[in-house]
Structures are given as structure tokens and as C-alpha cells.
Design a protein around this motif. Sequence first.
Motif, mmCIF file in Angstrom:
data_model
loop_
_atom_site.group_PDB
_atom_site.id
_atom_site.type_symbol
_atom_site.label_atom_id
_atom_site.label_comp_id
_atom_site.label_asym_id
_atom_site.label_seq_id
_atom_site.Cartn_x
_atom_site.Cartn_y
_atom_site.Cartn_z
ATOM 1 N N HIS A 20 0.863 -1.230 0.020
ATOM 2 C CA HIS A 20 -0.135 -0.041 0.067
ATOM 3 C C HIS A 20 0.964 1.139 0.062
ATOM 4 O O HIS A 20 1.500 1.474 1.031
ATOM 5 N N HIS A 28 -2.436 6.689 -4.143
ATOM 6 C CA HIS A 28 -2.110 5.245 -3.147
ATOM 7 C C HIS A 28 -2.334 4.439 -4.530
ATOM 8 O O HIS A 28 -3.121 4.461 -5.432
ATOM 9 N N CYS A 173 -9.237 5.319 -1.931
ATOM 10 C CA CYS A 173 -8.454 4.192 -1.811
ATOM 11 C C CYS A 173 -9.076 3.031 -0.989
ATOM 12 O O CYS A 173 -9.461 3.361 -0.009
ATOM 13 N N LEU A 175 -7.596 0.346 -0.030
ATOM 14 C CA LEU A 175 -6.841 -0.033 0.969
ATOM 15 C C LEU A 175 -6.773 0.888 2.348
ATOM 16 O O LEU A 175 -6.874 0.433 3.324
ATOM 17 N N CYS A 176 -6.894 2.118 1.978
ATOM 18 C CA CYS A 176 -7.055 3.147 3.360
ATOM 19 C C CYS A 176 -8.390 2.680 3.949
ATOM 20 O O CYS A 176 -8.614 2.622 5.136
ATOM 21 N N ALA A 182 -0.679 3.544 4.610
ATOM 22 C CA ALA A 182 -0.151 3.651 3.466
ATOM 23 C C ALA A 182 1.591 4.210 3.671
ATOM 24 O O ALA A 182 1.700 4.772 4.418
#
Length: 192
Positions: A20, A28, A173, A175-176, A182
Motif C-alpha cells: 500500500h 495511493h 483508496c 486499502l485506506c 500507506a
Amino acid sequence: MTAEKVLEHFKQTGALLEGHFILSSGLHSPKYLQCALALQYPPDAAKFGRAIAEHYANERIETVASPAIGGLIIGYAVAQSLNARFIWTERENGAMTVRRGFSIKENERILVVEDVITTGGSTRECIEALERRGGKVLAAASIIDRSNGAADVGVPRIALVSLEVPSYKPEDCPLCARGDEAVKPGSRTMPA
Ligand SMILES: [Zn+2]
């Protein structure tokens, strides 16, 4: 050289990181690509050079040309494998140009080589600079195609690997959204 082998080498050398990441653009991404790391050792660069050169063995390529800086090492390796001349283009006041006293003869048969193609912009500009000088660009090649085949550079094009590298605004994002932190590439030591 299979796409799988290329990717394996990229992962082993840290040229392709998965996780990430915060890119230099601020976006990102779950992947980070730094081609230079895959080309540090000349025998590795030579191997990639041969793999690209194989596609052009019968094209009577006289000259391989690359946009500086990213294309220099792989372009040189391809030229060596094809027993061709190697030259490069570079930016002068923002415009891609042929400098250094390199001359190009009318209809000289040229292959353009890059490390990574993303939008194809620098390859396209490199081709235009060479053609303005009378060269005939037959094809373009790269180790990695980040456009997943979409980049159109106006001549036939190959890549050893096609790779999708998605990027997101921090607020979009996924993943966030999952709560992952990140990191900036290089800010953590590589796992062994
Ligand atoms: Zn994120």
C-alpha cells in the motif's frame, strides 16, 4: 523469457513492490514499480535485452533509440543483442530532442525501447523526434506495459509483461478504507 520470469525477477530485486504505497503524485497504489532496481546488474539487463531483441531478429534494425533516462540501460542492452547502434533522445526546454551530435540518416531503421510504458507519452515524443530527423521508426518495445495494452504510440509495440498498476486518490483508496497504513516506497526495509 516468460512474463512470469520477468515479474519474479522484478519482485526479487525490489523493482516491483506489493502493499500500500503513496506514489510521488500523492495517489495511493497496491503496487510500486522502480525498473532501475531490476537492471542494476549488467547480466540481468542483458537478459531482458535479449528477450526484447528476439522479437526483432529479422527486422534489420540499424539503430535502437530510447528516451532518457529510463530507457537508457534497457535500450543499450537491446542494441547490443541486435548488434545495432544505440542513441537516445532527451528533453531540452521540455521538448524531446535528438542531441549529443547523433546523426540519423534518411529512412534509418529504428527500434524505440523504454523500460516502462505508462501512457506511451515519452515513447511517442521520442518517435516524433527521430522521425523529424528522417529516421523510420519500425516498432517500439518495453519491459513493462503499465497501460495493459492501451497505450497507442503509432507503431507496432510489444512488452515483456503487461501489468495493471491501479492508483487511487487517498479518499477513494480501497486499502485506506480497509484501515491499512500507506507507506512511501523505500521508507521501510524490504522483507528478506
Ligand atoms: Zn490508500
